[in-house]
Write a protein that holds these residues in place. Sequence first.
Motif, PDB file in Angstrom:
ATOM      1  N   VAL A 303      14.742  42.698  -8.021  1.00 19.40           N
ATOM      2  CA  VAL A 303      15.388  43.422  -9.115  1.00 19.40           C
ATOM      3  C   VAL A 303      14.472  44.601  -9.421  1.00 19.40           C
ATOM      4  N   MET A 304      15.054  45.795  -9.524  1.00 20.11           N
ATOM      5  CA  MET A 304      14.218  46.985  -9.726  1.00 20.11           C
ATOM      6  C   MET A 304      14.611  47.754 -10.980  1.00 20.11           C
ATOM      7  N   LEU A 305      13.601  48.254 -11.669  1.00 23.87           N
ATOM      8  CA  LEU A 305      13.753  49.246 -12.723  1.00 23.87           C
ATOM      9  C   LEU A 305      13.288  50.577 -12.151  1.00 23.87           C
ATOM     10  N   SER A 306      13.887  51.669 -12.596  1.00 27.44           N
ATOM     11  CA  SER A 306      13.692  52.935 -11.899  1.00 27.44           C
ATOM     12  C   SER A 306      13.738  54.121 -12.860  1.00 27.44           C
ATOM     13  N   ALA A 307      12.757  55.021 -12.720  1.00 27.18           N
ATOM     14  CA  ALA A 307      12.741  56.281 -13.481  1.00 27.18           C
ATOM     15  C   ALA A 307      11.769  57.214 -12.779  1.00 27.18           C
ATOM     16  N   HIS A 308      12.063  58.513 -12.811  1.00 24.47           N
ATOM     17  CA  HIS A 308      11.108  59.412 -12.146  1.00 24.47           C
ATOM     18  C   HIS A 308       9.976  59.769 -13.093  1.00 24.47           C
ATOM     19  N   PHE A 309       8.787  59.883 -12.492  1.00 23.89           N
ATOM     20  CA  PHE A 309       7.545  60.074 -13.248  1.00 23.89           C
ATOM     21  C   PHE A 309       7.188  61.555 -13.357  1.00 23.89           C
ATOM     22  N   ASP A 310       7.596  62.337 -12.378  1.00 24.77           N
ATOM     23  CA  ASP A 310       7.227  63.756 -12.366  1.00 24.77           C
ATOM     24  C   ASP A 310       8.096  64.539 -13.347  1.00 24.77           C
ATOM     25  N   GLU A 355      12.210  66.054  -9.044  1.00 26.58           N
ATOM     26  CA  GLU A 355      12.679  67.398  -9.409  1.00 26.58           C
ATOM     27  C   GLU A 355      12.831  68.320  -8.205  1.00 26.58           C
ATOM     28  N   GLU A 356      12.176  68.005  -7.118  1.00 25.34           N
ATOM     29  CA  GLU A 356      12.275  68.823  -5.910  1.00 25.34           C
ATOM     30  C   GLU A 356      13.195  68.201  -4.860  1.00 25.34           C
ATOM     31  N   GLY A 357      13.972  67.178  -5.248  1.00 24.14           N
ATOM     32  CA  GLY A 357      14.935  66.624  -4.305  1.00 24.14           C
ATOM     33  C   GLY A 357      14.836  65.128  -4.078  1.00 24.14           C
ATOM     34  N   LEU A 358      14.518  64.332  -5.101  1.00 21.86           N
ATOM     35  CA  LEU A 358      14.484  62.867  -5.008  1.00 21.86           C
ATOM     36  C   LEU A 358      13.531  62.381  -3.918  1.00 21.86           C
ATOM     37  N   ASN A 359      12.467  63.138  -3.660  1.00 22.38           N
ATOM     38  CA  ASN A 359      11.642  62.838  -2.488  1.00 22.38           C
ATOM     39  C   ASN A 359      10.896  61.515  -2.589  1.00 22.38           C
ATOM     40  N   PHE A 379      18.241  49.466 -11.675  1.00 26.57           N
ATOM     41  CA  PHE A 379      18.720  50.139 -12.880  1.00 26.57           C
ATOM     42  C   PHE A 379      17.887  51.391 -13.101  1.00 26.57           C
ATOM     43  N   ASN A 380      18.567  52.533 -13.174  1.00 22.98           N
ATOM     44  CA  ASN A 380      17.890  53.827 -13.278  1.00 22.98           C
ATOM     45  C   ASN A 380      18.330  54.555 -14.550  1.00 22.98           C
ATOM     46  N   GLN A 381      17.355  55.137 -15.268  1.00 22.60           N
ATOM     47  CA  GLN A 381      17.700  55.930 -16.449  1.00 22.60           C
ATOM     48  C   GLN A 381      16.978  57.274 -16.380  1.00 22.60           C
ATOM     49  N   ASP A 382      17.755  58.350 -16.545  1.00 26.57           N
ATOM     50  CA  ASP A 382      17.181  59.683 -16.313  1.00 26.57           C
ATOM     51  C   ASP A 382      17.977  60.770 -17.020  1.00 26.57           C
ATOM     52  N   ASN A 383      18.324  60.616 -18.246  1.00 26.89           N
ATOM     53  CA  ASN A 383      18.985  61.756 -18.903  1.00 26.89           C
ATOM     54  C   ASN A 383      18.707  61.785 -20.393  1.00 26.89           C
ATOM     55  N   GLY A 430      22.000  63.284  -7.770  1.00 30.05           N
ATOM     56  CA  GLY A 430      21.526  63.794  -9.047  1.00 30.05           C
ATOM     57  C   GLY A 430      20.314  63.088  -9.597  1.00 30.05           C
ATOM     58  N   SER A 431      20.119  61.821  -9.213  1.00 30.41           N
ATOM     59  CA  SER A 431      18.955  61.083  -9.687  1.00 30.41           C
ATOM     60  C   SER A 431      18.623  59.996  -8.678  1.00 30.41           C
TER      61      SER A 431
END
Length: 518
Positions: A303-310, A355-359, A379-383, A430-431
């Motif tokens: 089970v994963m939680l997900s958010a971008h750090f940059d 921010e540069e393409g989900l790298n 589960f991803n949250q990003d807005n 988008g995310s």
Amino acid sequence: MKTDLTNYLNSRLKIAITLAGALLCNSTFAQSTKSVIDAIVQGETNNSQLQKLAHELFDGVGPRLVGTPQMAKAGDWAVDKYKSWDITARKENWGVWRGWERGISHIDMISPRVKSLEGTQLAWSPGMGKKTATAQTIILPDLPDSTAFKNWLPNVKGKFVLISMCQPTGRPDDNWKEFALPESFAKMKAERTAMTTAWASRIKKTGYTSRTLPIALENAGAVGIISNNWSAGFGVDKIFSAYTKKVPTVDIGLEDYGVIYRLTESGTPPTLTIHTESKELGEVPTFNTIAEIKGTEKPDEYVMLSAHFDSWDGGTGATDNGTGTLTMMEAMRLLKKFYPHPKRTILVGHWASEEEGLNGSRAFVEDHPDIVKNLQALFNQDNGTGRIEELNGSGFTDAEGFLTRWLSAVPDTIKNRIKTKFPGSPGGGGSDYSSFDALGAPGFPLESLNWAYGAYTWHTNRDTYDKIVFDDLSNNAILLAVMAYMASEDPEKTKNIKADGIKWPQPVKANRRGGLDK
């Protein structure tokens, strides 16, 4: 006859015992579930760590542009924080990036009057060392074609070039709608649309694009490039990348940009001084930050939680995606405290270079096919900072069953505000959940209330601590912790059946050498 009766009674007794056992088991599970969820709710309500985390990350570390020392410092901070909660964590390198560090900026008008200007050097803008450039301004002209532009180009030598249109208003549309006469509002919008179209044509007729034009101007001898990327709100601009290699590129706030534009246009160009410092750091490693609570019964299911750090670095990246980051960290803290021995392994991914393409997430799915194959849910949250209000099934036909089941355990005050959309559609890029959806793994976006995110904090110079709504973050942390708990406990593995009639996105490879020559 007696034997038949005895056998019958024994069989009925066995059935009764089995049913009683099942009922007892279900009752015990229900009691256990209620106990864990109640503890999560009370733990967050009475002892939230969100404000402390926000202060440490946004005030102490600051923005987290990929390739900067602040991004590296943020990763170390997160790993240390997880370890303080007895959660295993690591920085996982997946590539290299152009290293860059922002320094101080001084942007001033010194004639026809003295005024310090609000402005920001764009990310990866070249440093000026100890030099200060002093020059007049010139506006990119409206010329017939690229030949005429080529003939005009020598005029930029020794000048600061204004490359953005002058907006007709600095008031957001909702302010106009509330106070203006309807005919005034309509007139302004028509004027702005015409100006925007004309300016796009002006750029196109140079023969260059918004990316290549600044390079042409610096090669012709411009001492700096000045833009205004207004974000349609009071005092707020989008802050992205510089494309120049030798001279500074700065964004000047709408109010100040209008002053210097109108002075230049009227034939009395102002003189500006600009001093910006930055450092090129060469090739630096880039990484995701991963934390893990190991599963006890099914450790190889996840089970994963997900958010971008940059983030971009015009502000401190508080709502994009600092609030998502803190939500996932707080959920992990709650899970470790109140559900320390999950059935499935619970992971959190804090991604770099979203921010540069989900790298970062694209690199992760390439490097960990075992996790992708055995993913129960992500589960991803990003807005932004707002309460989560929608759960999307991402195009999987079985998602309605298990997401609804997990959501049913969430406290009513949270779940009753959440709309669901089934089967929904997979992420198109988008995310970071999109990186998982593209491989048929169940990544789900958690959409939040707007809080004027698009205009005021998304990629802007106003994306800062003061925009956080901590009550909403607490709701989100509870929601994520409960959903992760239910996903871990579910006796069934998700099947991830793609709905008919949906065009599925294709996987995209990660860029593992960002901003560097191939």
